[in-house]
Motif scaffolding. Structure first.
Motif, mmCIF file in Angstrom:
data_model
loop_
_atom_site.group_PDB
_atom_site.id
_atom_site.type_symbol
_atom_site.label_atom_id
_atom_site.label_comp_id
_atom_site.label_asym_id
_atom_site.label_seq_id
_atom_site.Cartn_x
_atom_site.Cartn_y
_atom_site.Cartn_z
ATOM 1 N N ARG A 129 0.831 -1.208 0.000
ATOM 2 C CA ARG A 129 0.000 0.000 0.000
ATOM 3 C C ARG A 129 0.864 1.255 0.000
ATOM 4 O O ARG A 129 0.603 2.217 -0.738
ATOM 5 C CB ARG A 129 -0.914 0.000 1.227
ATOM 6 C CG ARG A 129 -1.763 1.249 1.350
ATOM 7 C CD ARG A 129 -2.587 1.252 2.635
ATOM 8 N NE ARG A 129 -3.351 2.482 2.748
ATOM 9 C CZ ARG A 129 -2.861 3.633 3.204
ATOM 10 N NH1 ARG A 129 -1.605 3.687 3.620
ATOM 11 N NH2 ARG A 129 -3.614 4.712 3.261
ATOM 12 N N GLN A 130 1.915 1.240 0.814
ATOM 13 C CA GLN A 130 2.768 2.413 0.870
ATOM 14 C C GLN A 130 3.519 2.613 -0.444
ATOM 15 O O GLN A 130 3.777 3.749 -0.865
ATOM 16 C CB GLN A 130 3.768 2.291 2.029
ATOM 17 C CG GLN A 130 4.531 3.560 2.319
ATOM 18 C CD GLN A 130 3.616 4.737 2.546
ATOM 19 O OE1 GLN A 130 2.675 4.662 3.335
ATOM 20 N NE2 GLN A 130 3.863 5.836 1.843
ATOM 21 N N SER A 132 2.272 1.936 -3.358
ATOM 22 C CA SER A 132 1.284 2.564 -4.242
ATOM 23 C C SER A 132 1.095 4.034 -3.893
ATOM 24 O O SER A 132 0.926 4.878 -4.788
ATOM 25 C CB SER A 132 -0.052 1.823 -4.135
ATOM 26 O OG SER A 132 0.073 0.479 -4.547
ATOM 27 N N SER A 264 -3.544 1.122 -4.026
ATOM 28 C CA SER A 264 -3.457 1.357 -2.585
ATOM 29 C C SER A 264 -4.686 0.813 -1.866
ATOM 30 O O SER A 264 -4.579 0.197 -0.792
ATOM 31 C CB SER A 264 -3.304 2.859 -2.318
ATOM 32 O OG SER A 264 -3.325 3.133 -0.940
ATOM 33 N N ARG A 265 -5.857 1.014 -2.452
ATOM 34 C CA ARG A 265 -7.089 0.488 -1.843
ATOM 35 C C ARG A 265 -7.065 -1.035 -1.793
ATOM 36 O O ARG A 265 -7.445 -1.647 -0.791
ATOM 37 C CB ARG A 265 -8.293 0.958 -2.652
ATOM 38 C CG ARG A 265 -8.661 2.409 -2.481
ATOM 39 C CD ARG A 265 -9.358 2.638 -1.159
ATOM 40 N NE ARG A 265 -9.860 4.007 -1.075
ATOM 41 C CZ ARG A 265 -10.393 4.541 -0.004
ATOM 42 N NH1 ARG A 265 -10.520 3.815 1.086
ATOM 43 N NH2 ARG A 265 -10.810 5.790 0.002
ATOM 44 N N ALA A 267 -4.477 -3.002 -1.702
ATOM 45 C CA ALA A 267 -3.528 -3.430 -0.673
ATOM 46 C C ALA A 267 -4.116 -3.251 0.724
ATOM 47 O O ALA A 267 -3.892 -4.089 1.619
ATOM 48 C CB ALA A 267 -2.229 -2.639 -0.811
ATOM 49 N N SER A 268 -4.880 -2.188 0.928
ATOM 50 C CA SER A 268 -5.530 -1.989 2.226
ATOM 51 C C SER A 268 -6.529 -3.100 2.520
ATOM 52 O O SER A 268 -6.634 -3.580 3.655
ATOM 53 C CB SER A 268 -6.237 -0.628 2.255
ATOM 54 O OG SER A 268 -5.313 0.433 2.185
ATOM 55 N N SER A 271 -4.605 -6.150 3.559
ATOM 56 C CA SER A 271 -4.097 -5.991 4.923
ATOM 57 C C SER A 271 -5.205 -6.201 5.940
ATOM 58 O O SER A 271 -5.019 -6.900 6.957
ATOM 59 C CB SER A 271 -3.481 -4.601 5.092
ATOM 60 O OG SER A 271 -3.049 -4.384 6.415
ATOM 61 N N GLU A 338 -13.639 -0.740 3.803
ATOM 62 C CA GLU A 338 -12.605 -0.577 2.782
ATOM 63 C C GLU A 338 -13.018 -1.238 1.471
ATOM 64 O O GLU A 338 -12.722 -0.729 0.385
ATOM 65 C CB GLU A 338 -11.287 -1.156 3.285
ATOM 66 C CG GLU A 338 -10.070 -0.754 2.475
ATOM 67 C CD GLU A 338 -9.740 0.717 2.614
ATOM 68 O OE1 GLU A 338 -8.953 1.229 1.795
ATOM 69 O OE2 GLU A 338 -10.277 1.372 3.542
#
Length: 444
Positions: A129-130, A132, A264-265, A267-268, A271, A338
């Motif tokens: 995520r980071q 991205s 990023s979304r 990957a969130s 997680s 999310e």
């Protein structure tokens, strides 16, 4: 103030502004003569990326995420610690004993029902995520510089058109003044020409301020005072990048796959899925093998003796006052939120990609028609100019024809850059703006 005085004041102000801009450029720190050259579009973007502090901050957050991954990996590795104990107290019913001990404790988690694995999955997804987010920051910086590049290049193109108008009415002013002295023109005609000349110079000052503002932004981001390449070079660069998006469906697919905000979304979501699974298994036992090697003081014999112990520690939560259930519900709620946010953002990106692709096709067609209008306006102005030379037309007709032609030229410039901006937005949406293809401006 008379029209003539206003005209003189406008010309003087233009001269002072131009000299001030030249002086400011010559005194700008870090700008040398070698830097005043054709600065390509993509070259400008990558110069800005090398200097942007926002990217450095994003890279620092990525390093922090890497450290979190390393920390979570330690759950699967042996843990070694030292300890020392000293105590005095009752030993049995009637004796008191001194107890001193120091040594090493070694533990290894051997079974945790997936707790360490899901913790590592969550940390890795956080690192993705980071990464991205870092890509998104790069694209944002590049987009800011690209918009300034377009702003300056558009202002310079508008300046050329308005400067042609200023030169034309300057020549007309001299001709009308000569005729006025001989009685061949009226004061009203001279005032009309002077007003149009002053209007052109006032517009030039306004456009120049826009160009200066864009140039300062490029200098602050890229570190060089920009002398930009031609509009044709920019269109060539944009055309090469747009080849990767031949149709609307390709643009949508690229946007959904490569857009860093969507990455990023996603990957969130990964997680949060791992965190939810970890919370679900928090009621299960954690099994560790523990070994202790130490030296202890035996008060009875007044001696130090070596002691060692190997065993198994099993930790199982029995009652936590609903804390485990609450944490599980929180993890599930965060995951659901999310996932819905990801769907909403995917919908918005699909819509934006469809609209941007069709919009740039429409603007390309509009540009062709704007150019046709400009050609027709020039033909009309040329005809009116010929009639005026033979005394068949009036000065107001000539001025109106010239202004209509200039407006058509300005519309062409604005339509051209509106098309480029739409293409730029589509390239940013699909993360193609920083593609590593060679720069056609510097490859020529």
């Amino acid at each position: 103030m008379t029209t003539r005085s206003a005209l003189v004041l406008a010309v003087s102000t233009m001269g002072l502004l131009a000299s001030g801009v030249v002086e400011a450029q010559s005194q700008t720190p870090g700008v040398s003569a070698s830097q005043v050259q054709c600065l390509g579009f993509r070259e400008t973007l990558f110069l800005a990326l090398d200097r942007a502090p926002e990217i450095g901050a994003a890279e620092a957050r990525s390093e922090e995420a890497e450290a979190v991954v390393r920390e979570v990996r330690s759950l699967r590795l042996p843990q070694v610690s030292t300890f020392g104990r000293g105590a005095v107290g009752d030993n049995g019913l009637s004796t008191t004993q001194i107890e001193n001990q120091y040594g090493l404790r070694v533990s290894q988690r051997v079974w945790d029902f997936g707790d360490s694995r899901y913790a590592l999955d969550a940390a890795r997804a956080g690192l993705d995520r980071q990464a991205s987010v870092e890509d998104s920051v790069r694209l944002g910086t590049a987009m800011t510089v690209a918009q300034a590049y377009l702003m300056q290049l558009e202002a310079e193109s508008l300046l050329r058109v308005v400067d042609e108008r200023r030169e034309y009415f300057s020549r007309q002013q001299r001709s009308v003044d000569a005729l006025l002295a001989e009685g061949g023109a009226t004061r009203a005609e001279s005032a009309q020409i002077a007003a149009e000349l002053a209007q052109a110079e006032a517009e030039m000052m306004e456009i120049q301020s826009v160009a200066d503002r864009a140039a300062v932004r490029i200098y602050e981001y890229a570190g060089v005072w920009p002398s930009l390449c031609s509009v044709e070079a920019l269109e060539s660069a944009m055309g090469q990048m747009m080849r990767a998006l031949p149709d609307a469906q390709t643009a949508v697919d690229r946007a959904l796959d490569a857009n860093p905000q969507l990455s990023s979304r996603r990957a969130s979501v990964r997680s949060l899925e791992a965190q939810r699974e970890r919370q679900r298994r928090s009621r299960l036992p954690v099994v560790e093998v523990v070994g202790i090697v130490s030296y202890a003081y035996d008060d009875d014999f007044d001696t130090w003796q070596a002691r060692d112990r190997v065993g198994v520690d099993v930790s199982v939560p029995l009652y936590t006052g609903s804390a485990l259930g609450a944490r599980n519900d929180q993890a599930q709620a965060r995951l659901s939120g999310e996932e819905f946010a990801l769907r909403a953002e995917q919908r918005d990106v699909r819509e934006e990609a469809h609209i941007a692709f069709r919009r740039q096709l429409s603007l390309a067609s509009q540009l062709v028609r704007r150019e046709a209008v400009a050609d027709s306006q020039f033909a009309y102005f040329d005809a009116i100019s010929g009639e005026f030379q033979y005394g068949l037309g009036t000065l107001p007709d000539l001025v109106s024809a010239r202004l209509n032609y200039e407006q058509a030229e300005l519309d062409v410039v604005r339509a051209r850059f509106q098309l480029i901006r739409e293409q730029l937005g589509l390239l940013n949406l699909t993360a193609q703006l920083l593609d590593t293809a060679p720069d056609p401006e510097t490859a020529q």
